[in-house]
Scaffold this motif. Structure first.
Motif, mmCIF file in Angstrom:
data_model
loop_
_atom_site.group_PDB
_atom_site.id
_atom_site.type_symbol
_atom_site.label_atom_id
_atom_site.label_comp_id
_atom_site.label_asym_id
_atom_site.label_seq_id
_atom_site.Cartn_x
_atom_site.Cartn_y
_atom_site.Cartn_z
ATOM 1 N N LYS A 181 37.089 -25.241 24.906
ATOM 2 C CA LYS A 181 38.058 -24.293 25.417
ATOM 3 C C LYS A 181 38.030 -24.181 26.944
ATOM 4 O O LYS A 181 38.967 -23.657 27.537
ATOM 5 N N HIS A 182 37.018 -24.571 27.582
ATOM 6 C CA HIS A 182 36.954 -24.457 29.040
ATOM 7 C C HIS A 182 37.051 -25.837 29.650
ATOM 8 O O HIS A 182 36.451 -26.772 29.151
ATOM 9 N N ASN A 183 37.686 -25.802 30.771
ATOM 10 C CA ASN A 183 37.731 -27.018 31.546
ATOM 11 C C ASN A 183 36.880 -26.822 32.780
ATOM 12 O O ASN A 183 36.263 -25.769 32.960
ATOM 13 N N ALA A 186 37.773 -23.574 34.855
ATOM 14 C CA ALA A 186 37.312 -22.340 34.213
ATOM 15 C C ALA A 186 35.820 -22.206 34.377
ATOM 16 O O ALA A 186 35.275 -21.105 34.593
ATOM 17 N N ASP A 187 35.145 -23.362 34.342
ATOM 18 C CA ASP A 187 33.692 -23.316 34.521
ATOM 19 C C ASP A 187 33.353 -22.897 35.950
ATOM 20 O O ASP A 187 32.418 -22.103 36.169
ATOM 21 N N ALA A 189 35.168 -21.010 37.947
ATOM 22 C CA ALA A 189 35.485 -19.596 38.089
ATOM 23 C C ALA A 189 34.418 -18.754 37.442
ATOM 24 O O ALA A 189 33.980 -17.711 37.964
ATOM 25 N N LEU A 190 33.893 -19.182 36.274
ATOM 26 C CA LEU A 190 32.837 -18.444 35.561
ATOM 27 C C LEU A 190 31.557 -18.486 36.364
ATOM 28 O O LEU A 190 30.850 -17.469 36.481
#
Length: 198
Positions: A181-183, A186-187, A189-190
């Motif tokens: 679910k994450h690209n 997104a990683d 940003a997390l």
């Protein structure tokens, strides 16, 4: 009359006791009276034979008295020896009875001591059995506690292993979900968000 004895005139009718020729000879004494000669044997007249017989009898009596004294002395010595032996036997019997009583008392004391020792041994054996039972019960209780502790530790270890496997499985599942679910954006940003929270 009565007591008068008549002398036979002939010598052939008389029994001969001491028939010697000299006995028949009539001898006249100083007064002219006729007397008969005394009979003799071995040249000794009857009073001499009586004297010799008395002397022999007295010698026999004295010798008998000495023999009697020696026999009496021997018998007295034997009696004394027998009395001494009897006294010694009485003394030995008294000593033996004393020893018998002493050993009977010792045997009675030994029997009492043996009974006391037997009672003590029974009490000690009962105490040892009771202590062994207590020790056995305590050891069984300790072994049960140890077994329970081992079981509890094994259960905890199994739970910990299960949790670790569950955590590993959830981590692996989370990683797969996150990958799915994450690209990369997104990683990033997390990660920026986590860093900012620190």
């Amino acid at each position: 009359m009565g007591n008068a004895t008549t002398i036979p005139e002939t010598t052939e009718q008389m029994p001969e006791v001491f028939s010697t020729q000299e006995a028949m000879i009539e001898v006249s004494d100083e007064h002219g009276a006729a007397t008969h000669a005394e009979p003799e044997l071995l040249g000794l007249v009857p009073f001499q034979w009586v004297s010799i017989a008395m002397a022999v009898l007295l010698l026999i009596a004295f010798a008998g008295a000495k023999v009697h004294k020696s026999i009496t002395g021997g018998l007295d010595a034997k009696i004394k020896a027998i009395r001494d032996n009897l006294d010694e036997a009485k003394q030995l019997r008294a000593e033996a009875e004393g020893l018998r009583e002493k050993y009977a008392a010792k045997i009675a004391g030994a029997e009492k001591d043996a009974e006391a020792m037997l009672d003590n041994a029974r009490r000690e054996a009962d105490g040892i059995v009771a202590k062994a039972e207590e020790d056995t019960a305590a050891m069984i209780a300790r072994r049960e506690r140890m077994a329970q502790d081992k079981i509890a530790a094994a259960e905890r270890q199994a739970l910990a292993d299960l949790r670790a496997k569950a955590a590993d499985a959830s981590t692996a599942a989370s990683a797969q979900l996150i990958r799915a679910k994450h690209n990369a954006a997104a990683d990033k940003a997390l990660a920026d968000e986590v860093i900012a929270g620190l």
